[in-house]
Design a protein around this motif. Structure first.
Motif, short mmCIF file in Angstrom:
data_model
loop_
_atom_site.label_atom_id
_atom_site.label_comp_id
_atom_site.label_asym_id
_atom_site.label_seq_id
_atom_site.Cartn_x
_atom_site.Cartn_y
_atom_site.Cartn_z
N ASP A 75 0.67 -1.25 -0.11
CA ASP A 75 -0.07 0.07 -0.09
C ASP A 75 0.92 1.35 0.08
OD1 ASP A 75 -1.98 2.14 0.31
OD2 ASP A 75 -2.74 1.11 1.92
N ARG A 235 2.54 -0.77 8.14
CA ARG A 235 1.45 -1.62 7.58
C ARG A 235 1.38 -1.39 6.22
NH1 ARG A 235 -0.95 -0.12 12.39
NH2 ARG A 235 -2.68 0.85 10.96
N LEU A 238 1.85 -6.34 2.99
CA LEU A 238 1.07 -7.19 3.49
C LEU A 238 1.52 -8.59 2.80
CD1 LEU A 238 -1.34 -8.11 5.48
CD2 LEU A 238 -2.89 -7.68 3.60
N ALA A 248 -5.67 -12.58 4.75
CA ALA A 248 -5.72 -11.19 4.82
C ALA A 248 -5.45 -10.48 3.70
CB ALA A 248 -4.80 -10.69 6.00
N ILE A 249 -4.43 -11.11 2.76
CA ILE A 249 -4.03 -10.53 1.53
C ILE A 249 -5.08 -10.46 0.64
CG2 ILE A 249 -2.79 -12.51 0.73
CD1 ILE A 249 -0.78 -10.41 -0.69
N GLN A 251 -8.39 -10.65 1.09
CA GLN A 251 -9.31 -9.79 1.49
C GLN A 251 -9.07 -8.50 1.15
OE1 GLN A 251 -10.85 -10.56 5.62
NE2 GLN A 251 -10.51 -13.03 5.21
N ALA A 252 -7.71 -8.08 1.29
CA ALA A 252 -7.41 -6.62 1.18
C ALA A 252 -7.43 -6.54 -0.43
CB ALA A 252 -5.98 -6.47 1.58
N THR A 255 -10.87 -5.52 -1.52
CA THR A 255 -11.40 -4.35 -1.08
C THR A 255 -10.80 -3.05 -1.57
OG1 THR A 255 -10.09 -4.29 0.80
CG2 THR A 255 -12.32 -5.29 1.12
N MET A 256 -9.57 -3.19 -2.00
CA MET A 256 -8.85 -1.89 -2.32
C MET A 256 -8.36 -2.02 -3.91
SD MET A 256 -5.03 -1.93 -0.55
CE MET A 256 -5.92 -1.89 1.16
N SER A 258 -5.96 -2.34 -6.85
CA SER A 258 -4.41 -2.39 -6.93
C SER A 258 -4.04 -2.68 -8.45
CB SER A 258 -4.04 -3.71 -6.12
OG SER A 258 -4.46 -4.74 -6.46
#
Length: 276
Positions: A75, A235, A238, A248-249, A251-252, A255-256, A258
């Motif tokens: 990020d 952070r 990830l 977690a990666i 799910q991220a 939602t964002m 990339s």
């Protein structure tokens, strides 16, 4: 056009002459001597081997499979300008901080030749002028150009997506360095006197980020760069399993927005960047 290494077919006419000793009976006296020698050797070596095994932990017992694909999400909105925590952590994890400039080397030559697995670069948007900080490393492509051009198979991709170099078969031709669109590989110019057991290095070989593969093979779910970034509260990096929808990666990434660096090359990289 890609180049792929193929094994030459074996010529059945080329065989070894028969060994006349293959049909001979066993030499009992020699066998007895070898049995005594093997027992004595085991008694001396075994304790040291056990201590070493306990020191390094328990390596994986199963084969690497394609059930996982390891990757990173960076990020850039969280990546702090001037911060080198990820770079320093990578150097310490892989023994790159043990590199030393040769007495006859100039600073310019040293900066060019020292191994770098992770570096920070700045990316400017020509339309808006916005500058982003990007940790840049091997992108662990699904279709890695470095693997395609390697004449010996030293550059290879594991089943879990990690792109690596086998230093035992690397001949130092550096074709992979020329093929990499990310300038993510380094060549070892000098004899490596100081190195870590978990990350063997050698003169005349090419090397690059391997997503802390020694941690993967010890069953650890982390990388040095991600840990260091998280420890500072940024952070920005990830790490995780791109194939696991619950990770977690994954799910991220849902939602964002990339993107890949040089996504026009259709390499399907394992490293993705948000905020660029």
């Amino acid at each position: 056009m890609t180049m792929k290494h193929q094994e030459a077919p074996l010529d059945p006419s080329l065989g070894s002459p028969p060994d006349p000793t293959l049909n001979a009976g066993p030499d009992q006296s020699r066998r007895a001597f070898l049995g005594i020698a093997a027992g004595a050797t085991a008694a001396v070596v075994a304790p040291a081997f056990v201590l070493q095994a306990q020191a390094v932990g328990n390596p994986r017992a199963e084969r690497v499979s394609d059930a996982h694909r390891w990757g990173l999400l960076v990020d850039t909105n969280r990546c702090v300008d001037g911060c080198r925590a990820c770079v320093d952590a990578c150097d310490q994890e892989n023994g790159l901080d043990l590199q030393r400039k040769q007495p006859d080397q100039s600073e310019a030559e040293w900066d060019t030749q020292k191994a770098v697995w992770l570096r920070k670069v700045k990316l400017q948007d020509n339309l808006t002028g916005r500058v982003s900080n990007l940790p840049m490393m091997c992108q662990h492509c699904e279709h890695p150009p470095c693997v395609d051009v390697c004449p010996t198979g030293a550059s290879f991709k594991r089943a879990d997506g990690i792109v690596m170099v086998d230093r035992h078969t690397c001949i130092g031709c550096r074709y992979c360095m020329m093929a990499c669109p990310y300038k993510a590989r380094s060549f070892i110019h000098e004899v490596v006197e100081d190195q870590l057991t978990r990350v063997p290095r050698g003169k005349g070989c090419v090397e690059s980020c391997n997503l802390c593969v020694s941690r993967r093979d010890q069953g650890l779910d982390s990388t040095a760069c991600a840990d260091a970034c998280t420890a500072l509260g940024h952070r920005a990096i990830l790490f995780g399993d791109l194939k696991d929808p619950a990770s977690a990666i994954s799910q991220a990434l849902r939602t964002m927005p990339s993107r890949q660096i040089r996504e026009d090359l259709d390499l399907n990289t394992g490293v993705r960047y948000a905020g660029v």
